[in-house]
Design an enzyme around this catalytic site. Structure first.
Site: not given
Ligand SMILES: [Zn+2]
Length: 340
Positions: A17, A170, A200, A278
């Protein structure tokens, strides 16, 4: 840099996406009446992050536009196929594409229709361009564990048929790994490979939790490990690969500046690092740009870049005989370029 363009590459952390071809997204958003903009530039403002992006939360807001058009079988298949066509043109030999099936069932598609549309797009791209790909199914951290269990149970019939792994993604700050422990125990028992987004945005403890509680074989990003020698030691000891995404990590403010990016520190500690995009569209990046950044700002040599690519081959969720074939193909091109 021409040599970076020509390098045979592999990509392990790429969200479908976040990687929709911009022209296609523009066309479909206009067609479906989701946006009203005057020109392509105005549109780009909506769907790509800029350097002034403040956080991961702000970054994640960019996904509402692609997700709104990824609710039809034909769009899912087309977007997958076009991504692979574009990656093939960049000499990417192998890619693992990840997506969260249930984010694409908002307008009536079933889980199976979503997954199969992506697999058909992958198959068609392989036939037309020769590029090889597999899919990684994402569970969303903000959902209840029952939703993750649904992804894992429903996806199991595709293991070995294009699906190779599951992931957890998420908002990491508010939803720690342990919430989904039951689901990932199941995934482990069912034979999925497992990669987890962790560390992250600064929370180092999510990395050992992902390894010890969720069976992670690879860690998405893992930046926060740099703050904790024990975590780096664990990554090394368990032979866990890191899927680092430098440009995205700079945009989400995982690090203040490229000079603070811990990739050299990780390599010096003997950790296995891979470099990925990413989100090709949201981050406005490519593997070539990622490598270029490392060479220009962190003095990576081309040999070091080749080492990162070889790490990706080692880390890929494929069978050992498949790995040999991929390695042979990549090595042959590297030899022709006199890089090995
Ligand atoms: Zn990712």
């Amino acid at each position: 840099m021409d040599v970076l363009k020509l390098l045979p590459k592999t990509e392990l952390h790429c969200h479908l996406d976040g990687s929709v071809r911009p022209k296609t997204m523009y066309e479909l958003l206009l067609k479906e009446g989701i946006i009203e903009v005057n020109d392509f530039r105005e549109f780009e403002e909506l769907v790509m992050v800029k350097d002034d992006c403040k956080s991961l939360i702000e970054y994640l807001k960019k996904f509402q536009y692609p997700l709104s058009i990824m609710q039809k079988k034909e769009n899912m298949e087309r977007i997958t196929y076009e991504l692979l066509e574009d990656l093939n043109a960049q000499n990417v030999k192998y890619v693992e594409i990840r997506f969260a099936p249930y984010l694409h069932t908002k307008e009536g598609l079933s889980f199976e229709e979503v997954v199969e549309s992506v697999l058909v797009g992958m198959e068609r791209a392989k036939k037309d361009f020769g590029i090889w790909s597999n899919a990684v199914l994402i569970c969303m951290r903000n959902e209840r564990v029952e939703e993750s269990i649904k992804v894992i149970k429903n996806g199991a019939k595709y293991i070995g048929k294009g699906v190779v792994a599951v992931d957890l993604a998420g908002n990491e700050q508010d939803f720690p790994p342990e919430i989904h422990q039951k689901a990932f125990n199941l995934a482990y028992d069912m034979g999925y490979n497992i990669t987890i987004h962790a560390g992250e945005t600064g929370i180092a403890e999510n990395i050992p939790k992902s390894i010890e509680l969720l069976h992670a074989q690879r860690i998405g990003h893992g930046i926060a490990a740099a703050k904790d020698p024990k975590v780096m030691e664990l990554l090394k000891e368990k032979n866990i690969f890191l899927e680092m995404c430098p440009i995205s990590n700079l945009q989400t403010k995982s690090v203040k500046s490229i000079e603070d990016y811990p990739i050299r520190k990780f390599l010096a500690k003997g950790l296995k690092v891979t470099v990925n995009t990413d989100n090709i569209t949201v981050s406005n990046t490519s593997l070539e740009r990622e490598y270029q950044l490392l060479m220009e700002k962190l003095d990576f040599t081309i040999e070091e870049v080749v080492g990162l690519i070889q790490n990706s081959i080692d880390a890929a969720f494929i069978k050992d005989n498949e790995r040999d074939i991929l390695r042979k193909k990549v090595d042959e091109e590297l030899r022709n370029m006199e890089l090995i």
